[in-house]
Motif scaffolding. Structure first.
Motif, PDB file in Angstrom:
ATOM      1  N   ARG A  25       0.835  -1.193   0.000  1.00  0.00           N
ATOM      2  CA  ARG A  25       0.000   0.000   0.000  1.00  0.00           C
ATOM      3  C   ARG A  25       0.874   1.249   0.000  1.00  0.00           C
ATOM      4  NH1 ARG A  25      -4.163  -0.255   4.773  1.00  0.00           N
ATOM      5  NH2 ARG A  25      -2.216   0.162   5.847  1.00  0.00           N
ATOM      6  N   THR A  26       0.308   2.302  -0.583  1.00  0.00           N
ATOM      7  CA  THR A  26       0.996   3.587  -0.571  1.00  0.00           C
ATOM      8  C   THR A  26      -0.012   4.691  -0.288  1.00  0.00           C
ATOM      9  OG1 THR A  26       2.462   5.075  -1.804  1.00  0.00           O
ATOM     10  CG2 THR A  26       0.785   3.953  -3.069  1.00  0.00           C
ATOM     11  N   PHE A  27       0.453   5.752   0.335  1.00  0.00           N
ATOM     12  CA  PHE A  27      -0.325   6.962   0.538  1.00  0.00           C
ATOM     13  C   PHE A  27       0.118   7.944  -0.535  1.00  0.00           C
ATOM     14  CE2 PHE A  27      -0.393  11.289   2.276  1.00  0.00           C
ATOM     15  CZ  PHE A  27      -1.746  11.431   2.554  1.00  0.00           C
ATOM     16  N   ILE A  28      -0.825   8.451  -1.312  1.00  0.00           N
ATOM     17  CA  ILE A  28      -0.516   9.433  -2.354  1.00  0.00           C
ATOM     18  C   ILE A  28      -0.915  10.800  -1.818  1.00  0.00           C
ATOM     19  CG2 ILE A  28      -0.988  10.200  -4.704  1.00  0.00           C
ATOM     20  CD1 ILE A  28      -1.729   7.247  -5.340  1.00  0.00           C
ATOM     21  N   SER A  29       0.051  11.662  -1.598  1.00  0.00           N
ATOM     22  CA  SER A  29      -0.222  12.992  -1.065  1.00  0.00           C
ATOM     23  C   SER A  29      -0.570  13.962  -2.186  1.00  0.00           C
ATOM     24  CB  SER A  29       1.002  13.519  -0.312  1.00  0.00           C
ATOM     25  OG  SER A  29       0.808  14.880   0.046  1.00  0.00           O
ATOM     26  N   SER A  30      -1.531  14.822  -1.921  1.00  0.00           N
ATOM     27  CA  SER A  30      -1.858  15.871  -2.881  1.00  0.00           C
ATOM     28  C   SER A  30      -0.689  16.836  -3.045  1.00  0.00           C
ATOM     29  CB  SER A  30      -3.105  16.640  -2.426  1.00  0.00           C
ATOM     30  OG  SER A  30      -2.873  17.248  -1.167  1.00  0.00           O
ATOM     31  N   ASN A  31       0.258  16.809  -2.116  1.00  0.00           N
ATOM     32  CA  ASN A  31       1.395  17.715  -2.162  1.00  0.00           C
ATOM     33  C   ASN A  31       2.630  17.121  -2.834  1.00  0.00           C
ATOM     34  OD1 ASN A  31       0.268  20.055  -1.007  1.00  0.00           O
ATOM     35  ND2 ASN A  31       0.280  19.039   0.969  1.00  0.00           N
ATOM     36  N   GLY A  32       2.435  16.122  -3.708  1.00  0.00           N
ATOM     37  CA  GLY A  32       3.514  15.678  -4.576  1.00  0.00           C
ATOM     38  C   GLY A  32       4.468  14.658  -4.008  1.00  0.00           C
ATOM     39  N   PHE A  33       3.992  13.783  -3.103  1.00  0.00           N
ATOM     40  CA  PHE A  33       4.863  12.711  -2.643  1.00  0.00           C
ATOM     41  C   PHE A  33       4.057  11.454  -2.360  1.00  0.00           C
ATOM     42  CE2 PHE A  33       3.824  14.845   1.405  1.00  0.00           C
ATOM     43  CZ  PHE A  33       3.511  13.779   2.237  1.00  0.00           C
ATOM     44  N   LEU A  34       4.757  10.326  -2.320  1.00  0.00           N
ATOM     45  CA  LEU A  34       4.207   9.038  -1.900  1.00  0.00           C
ATOM     46  C   LEU A  34       4.869   8.676  -0.589  1.00  0.00           C
ATOM     47  CD1 LEU A  34       4.637   6.940  -5.198  1.00  0.00           C
ATOM     48  CD2 LEU A  34       2.689   8.352  -4.534  1.00  0.00           C
ATOM     49  N   SER A  35       4.106   8.032   0.308  1.00  0.00           N
ATOM     50  CA  SER A  35       4.729   7.472   1.503  1.00  0.00           C
ATOM     51  C   SER A  35       4.195   6.063   1.707  1.00  0.00           C
ATOM     52  CB  SER A  35       4.491   8.355   2.734  1.00  0.00           C
ATOM     53  OG  SER A  35       3.122   8.441   3.046  1.00  0.00           O
ATOM     54  N   PHE A  36       4.932   5.291   2.463  1.00  0.00           N
ATOM     55  CA  PHE A  36       4.634   3.872   2.630  1.00  0.00           C
ATOM     56  C   PHE A  36       4.593   3.541   4.112  1.00  0.00           C
ATOM     57  CE2 PHE A  36       6.799   4.758  -1.250  1.00  0.00           C
ATOM     58  CZ  PHE A  36       6.050   4.086  -2.197  1.00  0.00           C
ATOM     59  N   GLY A  37       3.830   2.529   4.464  1.00  0.00           N
ATOM     60  CA  GLY A  37       3.756   2.103   5.856  1.00  0.00           C
ATOM     61  C   GLY A  37       2.704   2.861   6.618  1.00  0.00           C
ATOM     62  N   ASP A  38       3.088   3.918   7.342  1.00  0.00           N
ATOM     63  CA  ASP A  38       2.171   4.653   8.207  1.00  0.00           C
ATOM     64  C   ASP A  38       1.444   5.780   7.490  1.00  0.00           C
ATOM     65  OD1 ASP A  38       2.827   3.075  10.362  1.00  0.00           O
ATOM     66  OD2 ASP A  38       4.461   4.396  10.997  1.00  0.00           O
ATOM     67  N   GLY A  39       1.136   5.628   6.237  1.00  0.00           N
ATOM     68  CA  GLY A  39       0.399   6.667   5.512  1.00  0.00           C
ATOM     69  C   GLY A  39       1.214   7.929   5.396  1.00  0.00           C
ATOM     70  N   ASP A  40       0.628   9.048   5.812  1.00  0.00           N
ATOM     71  CA  ASP A  40       1.345  10.317   5.691  1.00  0.00           C
ATOM     72  C   ASP A  40       2.339  10.522   6.822  1.00  0.00           C
ATOM     73  OD1 ASP A  40      -0.189  11.006   7.865  1.00  0.00           O
ATOM     74  OD2 ASP A  40      -1.245  12.637   6.862  1.00  0.00           O
ATOM     75  N   GLY A  41       2.474   9.531   7.709  1.00  0.00           N
ATOM     76  CA  GLY A  41       3.448   9.608   8.788  1.00  0.00           C
ATOM     77  C   GLY A  41       3.073  10.609   9.864  1.00  0.00           C
ATOM     78  N   GLY A  42       1.795  11.027   9.904  1.00  0.00           N
ATOM     79  CA  GLY A  42       1.367  11.996  10.904  1.00  0.00           C
ATOM     80  C   GLY A  42       2.066  13.324  10.733  1.00  0.00           C
ATOM     81  N   CYS A  43       2.235  13.731   9.518  1.00  0.00           N
ATOM     82  CA  CYS A  43       3.040  14.911   9.204  1.00  0.00           C
ATOM     83  C   CYS A  43       2.250  16.200   9.412  1.00  0.00           C
ATOM     84  CB  CYS A  43       3.525  14.810   7.764  1.00  0.00           C
ATOM     85  SG  CYS A  43       4.546  16.189   7.266  1.00  0.00           S
ATOM     86  N   PRO A  44       2.546  16.953  10.462  1.00  0.00           N
ATOM     87  CA  PRO A  44       1.810  18.192  10.691  1.00  0.00           C
ATOM     88  C   PRO A  44       2.194  19.318   9.738  1.00  0.00           C
ATOM     89  CG  PRO A  44       3.523  17.946  12.332  1.00  0.00           C
ATOM     90  CD  PRO A  44       3.515  16.682  11.501  1.00  0.00           C
ATOM     91  N   ASP A  45       3.365  19.234   9.101  1.00  0.00           N
ATOM     92  CA  ASP A  45       3.796  20.325   8.222  1.00  0.00           C
ATOM     93  C   ASP A  45       3.901  19.902   6.765  1.00  0.00           C
ATOM     94  OD1 ASP A  45       6.014  18.719   8.394  1.00  0.00           O
ATOM     95  OD2 ASP A  45       7.435  20.368   8.624  1.00  0.00           O
ATOM     96  N   CYS A  46       3.158  18.884   6.374  1.00  0.00           N
ATOM     97  CA  CYS A  46       3.241  18.423   4.983  1.00  0.00           C
ATOM     98  C   CYS A  46       2.707  19.455   3.998  1.00  0.00           C
ATOM     99  CB  CYS A  46       2.497  17.103   4.805  1.00  0.00           C
ATOM    100  SG  CYS A  46       3.367  15.742   5.593  1.00  0.00           S
TER     101      CYS A  46
END
Length: 165
Positions: free
Chosen positions: A7-28
């Motif tokens: 599985r992958t998380f596709i961010s509207s801000n131009g990146f993919l992340s794996f595992g924990d989704g967006d990684g709990g990113c408060p400043d993405c």
């Protein structure tokens, strides 16, 4: 970085992340840049153009599995504008993940590059290994393809061409 994911998380801000989704990113959504590697969230990411993009203002984000040799997973951001005050500036780019070789391609068709406001690169799951991609080889409005391949330790840029999307 040598790991397999289903599985992958596709961010509207131009990146993919794996595992924990967006990684709990408060400043993405931040417009500040970041170097790779970086232990701060999100980690485990592939960022063809991390920027403060806003697809609610236009454009679209699509993905597909391409099952012909070589098999790959492709995500495309098409005419996605930046957030205000730059909402008239749109970006079209792709990231292609090649299953067999493990190589990654960042494919750029049309971009608006603001020095100091974008990050391009890859990073492992804990932010200890990564690779920055300099933007000086990517020209606004000119098709460009950056190919990275994993050497068992890190990703190296193996090719930069003017090949279009």
């Amino acid at each position: 970085y040598g790991d397999d994911y289903t599985r992958t998380f596709i961010s509207s801000n131009g990146f993919l992340s794996f595992g924990d989704g967006d990684g709990g990113c408060p400043d993405c959504n931040s417009t500040s840049t970041r170097s790779f590697p970086n232990p701060d969230a999100p980690n485990n990411m592939i960022a063809p153009l991390w920027n403060d993009l806003d697809p609610t203002d236009g454009g679209n984000i699509t993905y597909k599995y391409v099952m012909d040799m070589p098999d790959k997973f492709v995500t495309q951001w098409t005419e996605v504008p930046e957030n205000a005050p730059f909402e008239d500036d749109t970006n079209t780019f792709q990231v292609a993940l090649y299953f067999e070789s493990g190589c990654i391609e960042f494919r750029y068709k049309s971009l608006t590059l603001r020095p100091g406001q974008i990050s391009i690169g890859v990073e492992n799951s804990d932010g200890t290994e990564g690779r920055n991609i300099p933007t000086d080889g990517i020209v606004e409005g000119s098709p460009t393809c950056v190919r990275l391949c994993y050497d068992g330790t890190n990703y190296d840029v193996v090719d930069v061409t003017g090949d279009p999307l």
